[in-house]
Design a protein around this motif. Sequence first.
Motif, PDB file in Angstrom:
ATOM      1  N   PRO A 100       0.825  -1.209   0.000  1.00 50.33           N
ATOM      2  CA  PRO A 100       0.000   0.000   0.000  1.00 50.33           C
ATOM      3  C   PRO A 100       0.860   1.260   0.000  1.00 50.33           C
ATOM      4  O   PRO A 100       2.075   1.208   0.207  1.00 50.33           O
ATOM      5  CB  PRO A 100      -0.785  -0.127   1.308  1.00 50.33           C
ATOM      6  CG  PRO A 100       0.140  -0.891   2.206  1.00 50.33           C
ATOM      7  CD  PRO A 100       0.886  -1.849   1.325  1.00 50.33           C
ATOM      8  N   ALA A 101       0.228   2.366  -0.224  1.00 47.83           N
ATOM      9  CA  ALA A 101       0.896   3.664  -0.184  1.00 47.83           C
ATOM     10  C   ALA A 101       0.576   4.360   1.129  1.00 47.83           C
ATOM     11  O   ALA A 101      -0.416   4.049   1.797  1.00 47.83           O
ATOM     12  CB  ALA A 101       0.451   4.534  -1.363  1.00 47.83           C
ATOM     13  N   THR A 102       1.434   5.275   1.519  1.00 47.86           N
ATOM     14  CA  THR A 102       1.200   6.098   2.701  1.00 47.86           C
ATOM     15  C   THR A 102       1.092   7.554   2.268  1.00 47.86           C
ATOM     16  O   THR A 102       1.742   7.984   1.309  1.00 47.86           O
ATOM     17  CB  THR A 102       2.334   5.950   3.722  1.00 47.86           C
ATOM     18  OG1 THR A 102       3.573   6.333   3.112  1.00 47.86           O
ATOM     19  CG2 THR A 102       2.431   4.517   4.201  1.00 47.86           C
ATOM     20  N   ALA A 103       0.279   8.293   2.992  1.00 46.10           N
ATOM     21  CA  ALA A 103       0.071   9.703   2.643  1.00 46.10           C
ATOM     22  C   ALA A 103      -0.173  10.499   3.919  1.00 46.10           C
ATOM     23  O   ALA A 103      -0.712   9.973   4.907  1.00 46.10           O
ATOM     24  CB  ALA A 103      -1.118   9.867   1.697  1.00 46.10           C
ATOM     25  N   ARG A 104       0.243  11.733   3.890  1.00 47.75           N
ATOM     26  CA  ARG A 104      -0.017  12.663   4.987  1.00 47.75           C
ATOM     27  C   ARG A 104      -1.241  13.484   4.614  1.00 47.75           C
ATOM     28  O   ARG A 104      -1.237  14.212   3.612  1.00 47.75           O
ATOM     29  CB  ARG A 104       1.191  13.568   5.210  1.00 47.75           C
ATOM     30  CG  ARG A 104       1.126  14.399   6.475  1.00 47.75           C
ATOM     31  CD  ARG A 104       1.305  13.545   7.711  1.00 47.75           C
ATOM     32  NE  ARG A 104       1.415  14.363   8.918  1.00 47.75           N
ATOM     33  CZ  ARG A 104       1.468  13.855  10.138  1.00 47.75           C
ATOM     34  NH1 ARG A 104       1.432  12.535  10.301  1.00 47.75           N
ATOM     35  NH2 ARG A 104       1.565  14.637  11.196  1.00 47.75           N
ATOM     36  N   GLY A 346      -0.405  -1.333  -4.702  1.00 42.17           N
ATOM     37  CA  GLY A 346       0.081  -1.177  -6.065  1.00 42.17           C
ATOM     38  C   GLY A 346       0.461   0.261  -6.359  1.00 42.17           C
ATOM     39  O   GLY A 346       0.206   1.179  -5.559  1.00 42.17           O
ATOM     40  N   THR A 347       1.070   0.476  -7.504  1.00 38.11           N
ATOM     41  CA  THR A 347       1.486   1.827  -7.881  1.00 38.11           C
ATOM     42  C   THR A 347       0.301   2.760  -8.108  1.00 38.11           C
ATOM     43  O   THR A 347       0.439   3.981  -7.998  1.00 38.11           O
ATOM     44  CB  THR A 347       2.348   1.786  -9.163  1.00 38.11           C
ATOM     45  OG1 THR A 347       1.599   1.134 -10.210  1.00 38.11           O
ATOM     46  CG2 THR A 347       3.633   1.016  -8.934  1.00 38.11           C
ATOM     47  N   GLY A 392       5.102   5.018  -1.854  1.00 33.83           N
ATOM     48  CA  GLY A 392       5.370   3.731  -1.209  1.00 33.83           C
ATOM     49  C   GLY A 392       4.606   2.577  -1.797  1.00 33.83           C
ATOM     50  O   GLY A 392       4.981   1.418  -1.593  1.00 33.83           O
ATOM     51  N   GLY A 393       3.518   2.832  -2.525  1.00 37.26           N
ATOM     52  CA  GLY A 393       2.772   1.750  -3.147  1.00 37.26           C
ATOM     53  C   GLY A 393       3.550   1.149  -4.307  1.00 37.26           C
ATOM     54  O   GLY A 393       4.150   1.865  -5.098  1.00 37.26           O
ATOM     55  N   ASP A 459       6.333   6.913  -7.768  1.00 38.96           N
ATOM     56  CA  ASP A 459       5.031   7.557  -7.700  1.00 38.96           C
ATOM     57  C   ASP A 459       4.005   6.728  -8.469  1.00 38.96           C
ATOM     58  O   ASP A 459       4.292   5.610  -8.916  1.00 38.96           O
ATOM     59  CB  ASP A 459       5.096   8.992  -8.226  1.00 38.96           C
ATOM     60  CG  ASP A 459       5.556   9.061  -9.684  1.00 38.96           C
ATOM     61  OD1 ASP A 459       5.528   8.015 -10.374  1.00 38.96           O
ATOM     62  OD2 ASP A 459       5.940  10.156 -10.129  1.00 38.96           O
ATOM     63  N   SER A 460       2.803   7.263  -8.633  1.00 35.40           N
ATOM     64  CA  SER A 460       1.731   6.500  -9.272  1.00 35.40           C
ATOM     65  C   SER A 460       2.010   6.198 -10.732  1.00 35.40           C
ATOM     66  O   SER A 460       1.447   5.266 -11.296  1.00 35.40           O
ATOM     67  CB  SER A 460       0.400   7.271  -9.158  1.00 35.40           C
ATOM     68  OG  SER A 460       0.529   8.560  -9.744  1.00 35.40           O
TER      69      SER A 460
END
Length: 612
Positions: A100-104, A346-347, A392-393, A459-460
């Motif tokens: 998974p991705a992380t986001a603030r 995933g991305t 991070g994804g 990145d994506s």
Amino acid sequence: MAADQQLKNSKTRTYVAKDFDTFRGELLRYARTYFGDKIQDFSEASLGGLLLDMAASVSDSMTFYLDHQIKELSWSTVNESANLSRMIREAGIKSKGASPATARVSVFVEVPSKLISGQYVPDDITLPKILQSTQLVSNTNITFSTAEDIDFAEKNRLGDLRASYVIGNVDASGNPITFLMKRDVDCVSGQVTSESFVIGSDPSPFFTLSLSKTDVSEILSVVDTDGNQYYEVQALSQDTVFKTFPNMSSDSEEVPRSIEVIPAPRRFVNISDPLTRTTTLQFGGGSALSTADDAIPDPEILALPLYGTTTLSRFFIDPNALLQTKTLGVIPSNTTLTATYRFGGGTSHNVGARSIRGIALLAIEFQDACSATTSRSVRASLDVRNDSSAAGGDSAPTLEDLRAQIPVARSQQDRIVTKEDLISRVYTLPTKLGRVFRAAARPSPDNPLASQLFICSKDSSGFLTVSSDSLKKNLRTYLNEFRLISDAIDILDARVINFRVKFTIFVNPNSNKSTTLQTVISKLNDVLNIRKFQIDQPILLSDLQNVIINTAGVLTLVDLKIESLNGTIQDRVYSNVTLNIKQYTRRGVVYGPPGSIFELRYPKQDVMGTAL
């Protein structure tokens, strides 16, 4: 001697045959040499030919399977996916699915004002607490969950609200009616679900439960009907786990949470299959009803009694004294287990800035003194926004990606001692915390006891980017558990250097110029693929020259140039790092500054060739 000695004839044999034809030829030579007077017809239709074919076929089959088995014993030559998957598990590599991705994310809320000592401030009675189970959604329908509770009423040790706020609506006199409050929180992408499993009265020891979803990134909780918590461990022999709790000391501003060791009689291991990307939970084999098998002792048994003396000799502490057990964990029985977990990644989860704007599931609490009307108004004012991109994804690692980690993982220790240990720990970061695409370590020029760790993520769009602050914090916390007490690790951003390749070639008059040019460009794209680059890896111009010259139809290479790219060029966005290629080229090798990585970001546009 009186008696004549009869010497046995020595028959020559060979042991280098590996295939059917070689075996048959050796057998035919042997038969004609030593049995020529018995059988003379060894044609394919004869009895002698049949015997030779049968013996050669058996030998060929045995040799094939012997060679196959030998190859299947080594991680570098194994071919069967099942065997490679087994070696990956035996090496201790935790293979997960898509990460998974992380986001603030910034969370906004509008609350009423209150006049205190002649000053308007947010009304603390109306300040909500948004719980960890809250789910946000991006404009691409990617779900993010808050990693912790968001308490707008939380204050620091000076008594000031941790949340920032500005004036919202005002009355006719200009006095604040409402305040807009803001707090930031880390979020993790993926969906959260729960599954229940009914366990009978006589389950088999070390039984397993398979989760229905793939790409499981995190097991959030496993509890039984009685509320007993089952803890995830690395191995069932691990009978204690770390548990964090709020730090109530005076240094809580700097250290908000503390850690302690607790016994884990109820535990499980998380087993992921790299082939199917499914997750299985394996439990222990002891009975929870038998105190002889599993008992949590009084901590006093670890104390050393001093009867009438002030001295004591050297002593040893048995680690099993903390948890006296003869089994590998408690086996659940006559209960229902509920597993809650997060899956997906995933991305595509690396969403852009300001794309997380919706709330899919809101879990919120108000103080009892807050009226229903006010709570509804505050709830309706909630808004979210991510000012920076999620990172991070990444897609699930392939078997070949995991194979490459085996030799490093086998030499890996439970602590970071060498450079290889550090890199291994970075790449084994749990996927729930994000994923580092590339990492490199080098000694710090300022501190002989420190190391510089350069990292970057994707990145994506699959392009290299700066790792998010949330990922760096997670990495710092993770590495801190394994580093030596005297060591220091500085986590830095790797500098991404984008470039393009220009070349000119002479093409054979008998070859098609356009086809030859496209073939060269395709081969260069393959050589310069980002998956083949590491941080601090230079570009060897000789490798590019060999690729071009050895392409069919190319007579000679006229010119080859590497140019640095940065900023925005024809709607293509590059990194902001500029490199003087000529200055950093020495003896046909293009180097980058310390902690940098080369990236051919747009292969279709950035490999340019001319055919003469």
